[in-house]
Design a protein around this motif. Structure first.
Motif, PDB file in Angstrom:
ATOM      1  N   HIS A  69       3.223   7.123  19.867  1.00 45.86           N
ATOM      2  CA  HIS A  69       2.378   7.970  19.395  1.00 45.86           C
ATOM      3  C   HIS A  69       3.054   9.505  19.406  1.00 45.86           C
ATOM      4  O   HIS A  69       3.219  10.006  18.575  1.00 45.86           O
ATOM      5  CB  HIS A  69       1.047   8.078  19.924  1.00 45.86           C
ATOM      6  N   LEU A  77      -0.722  17.772  27.815  1.00 46.17           N
ATOM      7  CA  LEU A  77      -0.446  16.606  27.866  1.00 46.17           C
ATOM      8  C   LEU A  77      -0.876  15.778  29.372  1.00 46.17           C
ATOM      9  O   LEU A  77      -0.063  16.320  30.132  1.00 46.17           O
ATOM     10  CB  LEU A  77       0.850  16.108  27.629  1.00 46.17           C
ATOM     11  N   THR A 129       3.478  11.330  15.828  1.00 41.99           N
ATOM     12  CA  THR A 129       2.592  12.002  15.547  1.00 41.99           C
ATOM     13  C   THR A 129       3.012  13.242  14.852  1.00 41.99           C
ATOM     14  O   THR A 129       4.047  13.894  15.327  1.00 41.99           O
ATOM     15  CB  THR A 129       1.580  12.217  16.793  1.00 41.99           C
ATOM     16  N   LEU A 131      -4.282  16.088  25.159  1.00 43.84           N
ATOM     17  CA  LEU A 131      -3.936  14.663  24.870  1.00 43.84           C
ATOM     18  C   LEU A 131      -4.096  14.107  26.251  1.00 43.84           C
ATOM     19  O   LEU A 131      -3.323  14.625  27.170  1.00 43.84           O
ATOM     20  CB  LEU A 131      -2.587  14.272  24.235  1.00 43.84           C
ATOM     21  N   TYR A 138      -0.271  19.728  20.687  1.00 52.83           N
ATOM     22  CA  TYR A 138      -1.184  19.753  21.757  1.00 52.83           C
ATOM     23  C   TYR A 138      -0.955  21.005  22.881  1.00 52.83           C
ATOM     24  O   TYR A 138       0.311  21.287  22.824  1.00 52.83           O
ATOM     25  CB  TYR A 138      -1.376  18.679  22.662  1.00 52.83           C
ATOM     26  N   THR A 168      -7.927  14.141  22.662  1.00 51.90           N
ATOM     27  CA  THR A 168      -7.453  13.011  22.053  1.00 51.90           C
ATOM     28  C   THR A 168      -6.963  12.047  23.381  1.00 51.90           C
ATOM     29  O   THR A 168      -6.335  12.557  24.125  1.00 51.90           O
ATOM     30  CB  THR A 168      -6.460  13.354  21.089  1.00 51.90           C
ATOM     31  N   VAL A 217      -5.211   8.348  23.921  1.00 49.82           N
ATOM     32  CA  VAL A 217      -4.386   7.458  23.407  1.00 49.82           C
ATOM     33  C   VAL A 217      -4.310   6.370  24.445  1.00 49.82           C
ATOM     34  O   VAL A 217      -3.799   6.480  25.665  1.00 49.82           O
ATOM     35  CB  VAL A 217      -2.898   8.024  23.403  1.00 49.82           C
ATOM     36  N   ASP A 264      -6.170  22.209  23.165  1.00 42.77           N
ATOM     37  CA  ASP A 264      -6.507  20.712  22.727  1.00 42.77           C
ATOM     38  C   ASP A 264      -5.705  20.249  24.168  1.00 42.77           C
ATOM     39  O   ASP A 264      -4.517  20.360  24.192  1.00 42.77           O
ATOM     40  CB  ASP A 264      -5.807  20.627  21.357  1.00 42.77           C
TER      41      ASP A 264
END
Length: 225
Positions: free
Chosen positions: A131, A142, A135, A68, A139, A91, A93, A66
């Motif tokens: 965030h 990043l 959060t 970000l 993840y 994700t 942001v 995953d």
């Protein structure tokens, strides 16, 4: 002689909570400018793609990681991540509503249409520092590209992201062995030192050749966990 088509002109200008953000056309290029500071354009995207690829490669084959992505911009990083089926959840942001609007139903729509429709993609409208601080999500990677680099921030509020508190937040949301990748318009030995002081491991910098001037870089580090 400069033709009218070659003269930059403003397509949209918004005043938001963090100042002015502008979408401008210059010839065939679309450019995003925040508070008078040029951020990015649609000319290439090579460095944004490398940001994503370098983070994935540093995960050493972790299945469906995953990621970000900090900053939507013109969408190169998101589009590249979504085109790679090896990524899991993606994700993004983005704190500027205007940038999200330009992608949804404005001049930038075509650049990320497939990525926006991808079920793995989530767009979070928030300040990245807030965030990361608030959060409960974690993840594997990043990928941060919200400034021109750790030493050349768009707003003073972003400075804290590259200091001890911001790097501690990055470390907190990274899963064990996770990777932090930060785009910069120039190398920053000082930021490398900050990463090491924050407990990050395998700190290194990859250069991205440009047509002229100092190469763009991606700062990479493995989280302390």
């Amino acid at each position: 002689m400069t033709t009218p088509y070659e003269i930059p002109y403003i397509i949209d200008r918004r005043e938001g909570p963090y100042g002015e953000v502008v979408l401008r056309r210059h010839g065939a290029l679309l450019q995003i400018i925040a508070n008078g500071c040029f951020l990015m354009d649609t000319s290439d995207g090579r460095s944004e793609r490398l940001l994503v690829d370098a983070a994935y490669d540093a995960l050493d084959g972790r299945p469906e990681p995953d990621v970000l992505i900090g900053g939507l911009g013109v969408g190169f990083s998101l589009a590249h991540a979504a085109a790679d089926r090896r990524w899991g959840r993606i994700t993004v942001v983005e704190r500027e509503r205007a940038v999200v609007d330009w992608h949804h139903d404005g001049p930038l729509t075509g650049l990320c249409a497939r990525a926006f429709a991808d079920p793995r993609t989530e767009i979070v409208e928030a300040d990245l520092s807030a965030h990361l601080r608030e959060t409960s999500a974690t993840y594997d990677a990043l990928c941060l590209d919200i400034d021109n680099g750790p030493g050349w921030t768009v707003t003073e509020d972003n400075d804290s992201l590259y200091g001890p508190a911001g790097l501690a937040d990055c470390a907190r949301v990274l899963r064990p062995g996770g990777v932090l990748a930060v785009w910069s318009a120039q190398p920053s030995p000082e930021f490398e030192g900050s990463l090491r002081n924050a407990g990050f491991r395998r700190v290194r910098t990859e250069e991205i050749p440009v047509a002229r001037g100092v190469p763009d870089v991606v700062h990479l580090a493995t989280g302390p966990g």
